[in-house]
Design a protein around this motif. Sequence first.
Motif, PDB file in Angstrom:
ATOM      1  N   ALA A 187      32.316  -8.248  14.694  1.00 55.39           N
ATOM      2  CA  ALA A 187      30.859  -8.333  14.733  1.00 55.39           C
ATOM      3  C   ALA A 187      30.235  -6.963  14.509  1.00 55.39           C
ATOM      4  CB  ALA A 187      30.413  -8.911  16.069  1.00 55.39           C
ATOM      5  N   LYS A 188      30.864  -5.958  15.073  1.00 58.23           N
ATOM      6  CA  LYS A 188      30.339  -4.600  14.899  1.00 58.23           C
ATOM      7  C   LYS A 188      30.394  -4.186  13.432  1.00 58.23           C
ATOM      8  CE  LYS A 188      30.733   0.198  16.433  1.00 58.23           C
ATOM      9  NZ  LYS A 188      30.636   0.692  15.064  1.00 58.23           N
ATOM     10  N   ASN A 191      27.598  -5.881  11.711  1.00 57.92           N
ATOM     11  CA  ASN A 191      26.310  -5.283  12.061  1.00 57.92           C
ATOM     12  C   ASN A 191      26.135  -3.899  11.434  1.00 57.92           C
ATOM     13  OD1 ASN A 191      25.207  -7.416  13.532  1.00 57.92           O
ATOM     14  ND2 ASN A 191      26.480  -6.898  15.313  1.00 57.92           N
ATOM     15  N   ASP A 192      27.268  -3.169  11.300  1.00 54.89           N
ATOM     16  CA  ASP A 192      27.200  -1.852  10.654  1.00 54.89           C
ATOM     17  C   ASP A 192      26.787  -1.968   9.196  1.00 54.89           C
ATOM     18  OD1 ASP A 192      27.912  -0.612  12.952  1.00 54.89           O
ATOM     19  OD2 ASP A 192      30.004  -0.191  12.369  1.00 54.89           O
ATOM     20  N   ARG A 194      24.928  -4.327   7.996  1.00 53.09           N
ATOM     21  CA  ARG A 194      23.616  -4.958   7.903  1.00 53.09           C
ATOM     22  C   ARG A 194      22.570  -3.963   7.390  1.00 53.09           C
ATOM     23  NH1 ARG A 194      21.447  -8.883  12.724  1.00 53.09           N
ATOM     24  NH2 ARG A 194      19.873  -9.860  11.426  1.00 53.09           N
ATOM     25  N   TYR A 212      26.901 -12.178  18.956  1.00 52.53           N
ATOM     26  CA  TYR A 212      27.140 -10.785  18.544  1.00 52.53           C
ATOM     27  C   TYR A 212      26.496 -10.490  17.194  1.00 52.53           C
ATOM     28  CZ  TYR A 212      30.510 -10.893  22.319  1.00 52.53           C
ATOM     29  OH  TYR A 212      31.091 -11.021  23.543  1.00 52.53           O
ATOM     30  N   ILE A 213      26.477 -11.473  16.334  1.00 50.56           N
ATOM     31  CA  ILE A 213      25.795 -11.312  15.049  1.00 50.56           C
ATOM     32  C   ILE A 213      24.608 -12.274  15.080  1.00 50.56           C
ATOM     33  CG2 ILE A 213      26.026 -11.351  12.540  1.00 50.56           C
ATOM     34  CD1 ILE A 213      29.073 -11.400  12.925  1.00 50.56           C
TER      35      ILE A 213
END
Lengths: 261, 430
Positions: A187-188, A191-192, A194, A212-213
């Motif tokens: 998820a990180k 998100n990074d 994104r 998480y997302i």
Amino acid sequence: MASPHLKIDGLKVSIEDKQIVRGLDLEVKGGEIHAIMGPNGTGKSTLASALMGHPAYDVTGGTVTLDGQDLLEMSVDERARAGLFLAMQYPAEVPGVSNANFIRTALNARLGEGNEVPVIKFHRQLQEKMKSLNIDPVFAERYLNEGFSGGEKKRNEILQMSMLNPRIVILDEIDSGLDIDALKIVAKAVNDLRSPEVGFLIITHYQRLLEYIVPDYVHVMMQGRIVRSGGRELAEKLEAQGYDWLKQELGIEDETVGAEA
Amino acid sequence: MTEGTSTLASVVQELSRKYAEPEWLKEMRESAWNSYVNTPVVRLEKSDLSKRSWEIENLPLDVQSTASDAVDALVQSIVESGAPVLYVRDGQVVRTEVPASLSQRGVIVTDMHTAVAQHGELVKAHLGSVVRTDESKWAALNAALWQGGAFVYVPKNTAVDVAVHFVHEDTGAGAGIAPRILVVADENSSLSFVEVHVASSEKASGVVTSHVAEVVAKANARVTFVSSNQFRKGPTHFATSRALVHQDASVDWVFTDVGDGYTVGLLESELQGSGSRSTIRALGMGYGRQHLDLTASMLHEGRYSTSDIVMHGVLRGRANSIYRSSTHIFKNAVGAGSEQHDRMLMLDSTARADAIPMLLIDENDVQRCGHAASVGRIDENQIYYLMSRGIPKPEATKMVVWGYLQPTVDAIPSAGVREFVSNLIDGELA
Ligand SMILES: Nc1ncnc2c1ncn2[C@@H]1O[C@H](COP(=O)(O)OP(=O)(O)OP(=O)(O)O)[C@@H](O)[C@H]1O
Ligand SMILES: [Mg+2]
């Protein structure tokens, strides 16, 4: 590059003469996260494969454009180079081809002849990304997906996503087979990535991933179509109550694509 | 054999005269010639040799034509790496480079004619002991007509840590090319031998070539034998390589052929000693109208002998090839075990491959004997996967094919030869 714009209009997809996707409309723009949920066998992976151009799937109707260009006219590799990335539910294993060699070849194919990434720089980048995804450095030299566990394959898909600078990312059940720590790591990474330059289409069965997302839009697929769209609260409701209420509302008895609407 | 026979019989005599051979060798050649003439042409199961011509005119007796650039570069790279090399063109020795350090340790690397002259007893004791002169029409042909060729002897307890190279170039100037290799690794020694057979121009059709390699691995010796070939169209090629593997010794074969020739090949280990082991890794890249009939064979006679065969064929165009892997475990070979893995990939719909596994077990008390064989096309899902990351189809195909072949190429203990073989494969995948 400008913000991407994927536009799907009335898409119909068949496999072995059986229609699976039956008129699907969807628009994904840069900066947006769309989630697609839906019971098993409702055509989610078929949609993803058809968008990527898998040869077994026949598009029998509708149009798909990426930034106004006809996506369906492009070969699979052209679609990828135009910025489409699909993290597959079941990625293939390719013995004898090392992970690093594969990713470097893919990256260079995007950069084009004369713009290849220097080898040392590439390996530094790769090791950095692998570290942040908590992937053992030896996986760089392992053969592509060969003997990888389910979770390792998923992380390897995300590694490729992180390395290849995609513009439209489709994640097909990226959360299946991941333990909770791996889920957070994946998820990180998403998100990074994104940004207004990237749009996401996330296929999942579980609200857990969407905690998480956080999606902007949630769509439900049944019988090869999007039957309901909403915000993140739709995912929460599905998680809590399942699909029955929705089927009742829509008068659907069998949600799989085999059943007639 | 037609009218050529009598003149060729005189060629056998001429060879003996030219190299001033001792009586035993002259007799060996003559008796081989007789069995060649008298052995009827056989019909192999998948290769009807009766339709092939057996002409062997124009045996080259002098160095003819010049080396091709590719061969020059190869030989040069080997020399620069400091490895010993013997370079033979059309049966004639053109260059021998052997580091003095090897000779000082008693290691012999020389062409067969010099070996006969200087180490006659050693050659006599082993020549024809592993590949008998009368075992097949083509073995007899080679025994009668061999020229050039390589002889290697490694004394007891001696490890040769650089690969010994034998580059054999066939310019097509003469027919009847018959190189002969004899490798003797004495007890507790080790050696890597790398043979490269290069076809540097188009070949005349209707002729026959016969290659023979004999390997003796005495107790506890370790031999890696590489045979990298380019069997080109035109002639009928025969290649017979066999090792006699004594107690606790090991022989690892690596065979490659990138070609479009009509070839009948045999790689065989006779696992005579207890605890002996052998592996065969074979790679074939066939194009044009290639007909490669390749047999990888393990004969288990010794107790606890083990073997492993891995064959990969890639076929293009109208190539039509047969890969046999054969394991025979004889009575009393208690505890023997073997594995076979054959995988054939057809790149074009016009290509055809057969993978034929054979397992003969006469002993009840054996370890696992496994075999797996598959013939098919490239997995579309693999190509799709690579393409989905932006790799164009031709390159994706190349990567998948290389995925199969790479481990075999990597098993060649010579950077120069690895590159040479890689270039040949790349040339056919372009
Ligand atoms: N290659 C194929 N051959 C035959 N049928 C297929 C193939 N791929 C998909 N199908 C069928 O199409 C239908 C939709 O499959 P799809 O994989 O798209 O569903 P899904 O929504 O992704 O399901 P899941 O949630 O289980 O992943 C199913 O009935 C499936 O059996
Ligand atoms: Mg699916």
